[in-house]
Design a protein around this motif. Structure first.
Motif, PDB file in Angstrom:
ATOM      1  N   LEU A   1       6.486   8.787   5.766  1.00 40.31           N
ATOM      2  CA  LEU A   1       8.074   8.945   5.651  1.00 40.31           C
ATOM      3  C   LEU A   1       8.381   8.057   6.364  1.00 40.31           C
ATOM      4  CD1 LEU A   1      10.203  10.382   4.893  1.00 40.31           C
ATOM      5  CD2 LEU A   1       9.383  12.198   6.342  1.00 40.31           C
ATOM      6  N   ALA A   2       7.554   7.237   7.771  1.00 39.34           N
ATOM      7  CA  ALA A   2       8.417   6.626   8.507  1.00 39.34           C
ATOM      8  C   ALA A   2       8.532   5.354   8.403  1.00 39.34           C
ATOM      9  CB  ALA A   2       7.480   6.685  10.022  1.00 39.34           C
ATOM     10  N   LEU A   3       7.070   4.473   7.260  1.00 36.03           N
ATOM     11  CA  LEU A   3       7.124   3.457   7.133  1.00 36.03           C
ATOM     12  C   LEU A   3       8.216   3.414   6.195  1.00 36.03           C
ATOM     13  CD1 LEU A   3       3.757   2.489   6.948  1.00 36.03           C
ATOM     14  CD2 LEU A   3       4.779   1.730   8.206  1.00 36.03           C
TER      15      LEU A   3
ATOM     16  N   ALA B   1      12.800   0.695   4.465  1.00 35.71           N
ATOM     17  CA  ALA B   1      14.940   0.863   3.502  1.00 35.71           C
ATOM     18  C   ALA B   1      15.596  -0.029   4.773  1.00 35.71           C
ATOM     19  CB  ALA B   1      15.018   2.284   3.930  1.00 35.71           C
ATOM     20  N   ARG B   2      15.040   0.757   5.758  1.00 39.58           N
ATOM     21  CA  ARG B   2      16.521  -0.061   6.913  1.00 39.58           C
ATOM     22  C   ARG B   2      16.068  -1.323   7.237  1.00 39.58           C
ATOM     23  NH1 ARG B   2      18.048   4.623  10.682  1.00 39.58           N
ATOM     24  NH2 ARG B   2      18.090   3.335  12.122  1.00 39.58           N
ATOM     25  N   ALA B   3      14.953  -1.609   6.929  1.00 40.59           N
ATOM     26  CA  ALA B   3      15.118  -3.002   7.237  1.00 40.59           C
ATOM     27  C   ALA B   3      15.601  -3.781   5.814  1.00 40.59           C
ATOM     28  CB  ALA B   3      13.485  -4.293   7.232  1.00 40.59           C
TER      29      ALA B   3
ATOM     30  N   GLU C   1       1.100  -1.078   0.188  1.00 40.73           N
ATOM     31  CA  GLU C   1      -0.176   0.228   0.159  1.00 40.73           C
ATOM     32  C   GLU C   1       0.646   1.079  -0.154  1.00 40.73           C
ATOM     33  OE1 GLU C   1      -4.210  -1.870   1.755  1.00 40.73           O
ATOM     34  OE2 GLU C   1      -2.066  -0.261   3.218  1.00 40.73           O
ATOM     35  N   LEU C   2       2.078   0.958   0.979  1.00 41.94           N
ATOM     36  CA  LEU C   2       3.084   2.501   0.886  1.00 41.94           C
ATOM     37  C   LEU C   2       3.619   2.817  -0.275  1.00 41.94           C
ATOM     38  CD1 LEU C   2       5.278   4.363   2.519  1.00 41.94           C
ATOM     39  CD2 LEU C   2       6.459   2.705   2.451  1.00 41.94           C
ATOM     40  N   LEU C   3       4.085   1.587  -0.874  1.00 42.30           N
ATOM     41  CA  LEU C   3       4.275   1.722  -2.173  1.00 42.30           C
ATOM     42  C   LEU C   3       3.842   2.156  -3.117  1.00 42.30           C
ATOM     43  CD1 LEU C   3       7.341  -1.345  -1.925  1.00 42.30           C
ATOM     44  CD2 LEU C   3       7.588   1.541  -2.036  1.00 42.30           C
TER      45      LEU C   3
ATOM     46  N   GLU D   1      -1.621   8.840   2.730  1.00 39.18           N
ATOM     47  CA  GLU D   1      -1.887   9.755   2.535  1.00 39.18           C
ATOM     48  C   GLU D   1      -1.318  10.847   3.441  1.00 39.18           C
ATOM     49  OE1 GLU D   1      -5.335  12.078  -0.518  1.00 39.18           O
ATOM     50  OE2 GLU D   1      -5.888  10.378   0.459  1.00 39.18           O
ATOM     51  N   ASP D   2      -0.828  10.213   4.745  1.00 34.34           N
ATOM     52  CA  ASP D   2      -0.440  11.145   5.537  1.00 34.34           C
ATOM     53  C   ASP D   2       1.086  10.722   5.872  1.00 34.34           C
ATOM     54  OD1 ASP D   2      -0.514  12.380   8.453  1.00 34.34           O
ATOM     55  OD2 ASP D   2       0.477  10.794   8.862  1.00 34.34           O
ATOM     56  N   GLY D   3       1.981  12.204   5.832  1.00 36.73           N
ATOM     57  CA  GLY D   3       3.240  12.286   5.269  1.00 36.73           C
ATOM     58  C   GLY D   3       3.333  11.460   6.425  1.00 36.73           C
TER      59      GLY D   3
END
Length: 188
Positions: free
Chosen positions: A174-176, A181-183, A161-163, A168-170
């Motif tokens: 961004l947090a996800l 990305a770190r994972a 869903e993120l990709l 819509e919440d910034g």
């Protein structure tokens, strides 16, 4: 690594005027002197610092909020987030927001990133955490104006869903993005 250039010096502040003030937000009008000597007016929105928290269970599932927001009249997926109280550390605020909005407590909070959500008009600053190995401890403690339902979701669905641009919440997006990305980089 990102190339670092010398920072620009701040503009000379010629005047500042408080336009509006409330416990949630303030507005001021600054007049600064530009490099060519001309004056420029800036309207600056003042909002206290905030935190955003991605709650993860030991099995990797993510707790998300199905939350209504009055300013745009929509309900959508978010992660716990909120203001840092006066004298409170970002870590303490993250733990408090997680507990209040979801009833969860984390075994460990990991600082992921800092960001300015609207740095063209505000110095409002936010800190992102991942809450690892969350456990339900009690019922959420919602404010009267909060309409929130906590739902535990599969990380692959959240990532898809993120990709796809579904969040819509910034703060949430961004947090996800940082967390996934770190994972991914940890596996490389």
């Amino acid at each position: 690594m990102t190339e670092r250039l010398a920072p620009w010096p701040p503009y000379r502040l010629r005047s500042t005027e408080r336009i509006y003030d409330s416990p949630w937000v303030a507005l001021r009008r600054d007049v600064v002197q530009l490099d060519d000597g001309r004056d420029q007016e800036y309207h600056v929105v003042e909002i206290s610092p905030a935190v955003a928290v991605v709650p993860r269970f030991a099995d990797g599932r993510i707790a998300m909020l199905w939350q209504f927001r009055h300013p745009h009249g929509k309900t959508h997926w978010e992660i716990p987030a909120g203001r840092i109280d006066a004298g409170e550390s970002p870590e303490a605020a993250a733990a408090r927001e997680l507990r209040e909005e979801t009833g969860l407590v984390a075994a460990r909070l990991e600082h992921v990133a800092n960001f300015y959500p609207t740095n063209g008009i505000s110095a409002h600053h936010a800190t992102i955490f991942v809450a690892h190995d969350c456990e339900p401890v009690w019922e959420p403690e919602l404010d009267p104006a909060e309409r929130i339902r906590t739902v535990v979701r599969d990380p692959e669905i959240v990532r898809a869903e993120l990709l796809a641009g579904a969040y819509e919440d910034g703060f949430t997006a961004l947090a996800l993005l940082y967390m996934f990305a770190r994972a991914t980089s940890a596996r490389v």
